[in-house]
Write a protein that holds these residues in place. Sequence first.
Motif, mmCIF file in Angstrom:
data_model
loop_
_atom_site.group_PDB
_atom_site.id
_atom_site.type_symbol
_atom_site.label_atom_id
_atom_site.label_comp_id
_atom_site.label_asym_id
_atom_site.label_seq_id
_atom_site.Cartn_x
_atom_site.Cartn_y
_atom_site.Cartn_z
ATOM 1 N N UNK A 103 0.859 -1.179 0.000
ATOM 2 C CA UNK A 103 0.000 0.000 0.000
ATOM 3 C C UNK A 103 0.900 1.236 0.000
ATOM 4 N N UNK A 104 0.855 1.983 -1.098
ATOM 5 C CA UNK A 104 1.722 3.143 -1.282
ATOM 6 C C UNK A 104 0.944 4.417 -1.006
ATOM 7 N N UNK A 105 1.421 5.198 -0.052
ATOM 8 C CA UNK A 105 0.797 6.480 0.289
ATOM 9 C C UNK A 105 1.593 7.616 -0.332
ATOM 10 N N UNK A 106 0.889 8.681 -0.706
ATOM 11 C CA UNK A 106 1.552 9.807 -1.367
ATOM 12 C C UNK A 106 2.264 10.718 -0.371
ATOM 13 N N UNK A 107 2.222 10.347 0.904
ATOM 14 C CA UNK A 107 2.971 11.088 1.932
ATOM 15 C C UNK A 107 3.392 10.083 2.997
ATOM 16 N N UNK A 108 3.607 10.531 4.203
ATOM 17 C CA UNK A 108 4.005 9.630 5.287
ATOM 18 C C UNK A 108 2.968 8.528 5.481
#
Length: 334
Positions: free
Chosen positions: A172-177
Amino acid sequence: MSYSTLPAMPAGYEDALQIAAVFDLSQRVRLEMTGADRRSFLHNFCTNEIRGLPDGASCEAFLLNVKGRILGHVLVSADEDRLWIESAPDQAAPLLEHLEKYHLLEDFQLTDRSAETGELFVTGPDAVARLGKAGLDVSSLELFQNGRFRLGESGEVSVQRFDLFGVQGFLVLASNSAVSLLTTLTEAGIAQGSTEAYESLRIEFGFPVYGVDLSADNLAQEANRTARAISFTKGCYLGQEPVARIHAMGHVNRELRVFEIDSESLPPAGMALLNPDKPEKEIGQITSVAWSWRRGKPVGLGMVRSQFATPGSGILVSANSPSTAVVLDPTANS
């Protein structure tokens, strides 16, 4: 040994095998590749199909030098307007240097997004249901498929199915922390796993880390990831000739394998693997080692001569007190 004599089981180990656990992999490298020529260029340097990789799909691959030796072990994901290249920690600079060395007039841009993004890995028999409870319906994702979702304060996240530990797993890739994302997932009943638990599981299931288990000393087929990471029909790429030659020969002289070690203490990484019939003969080396709580013994990853690489083969581990070990079949772990 029994479970009672082992070190304390780390957080998330049992959950990952029986329910669901989440591990923070934000330390991994994430490179973003944009531009019209991104697919055709990267295709020429990877062992797997990139040019024809559908949007919303991903694949494992190696980047090689001209001699077929591994310069990087990557996961490439395709979106409509970009590629994501993921690899082991500390590999951003070497990968960027390697690819930019061949960058002439092609239209692409490579950007290191590791520091400004976060990534979690969710795995376990109940992972799909727990992710659904958190607001991520990943039930339709097949292996190596990606999807984009909106998730509360985390905004848009990208989820790709990547089965590492014998059951469904999701990056799961988040665009921030990843901090708020981690909170959302743990509130949905997904146990937070420790680095120690992840390390034990990745060794048990034979997943290598470049710079630890693999290096430029290794040929592509020695990594024991051929079925997932190498295409023999994709056409030319840097390092293809040695790969094709080995494929025609049918074998390499050594391969990465998982071992169960009959010892009450962890032998250090770097220990030699020895011929059980001729203990003075070195046949390989341990590259990673950890406890396996379900086996009640240490497990290791390491390169071993091919004649000793068959599951069930007995070997010796050189240490202060030599231990016996047996080669495992990671696919039988699930």
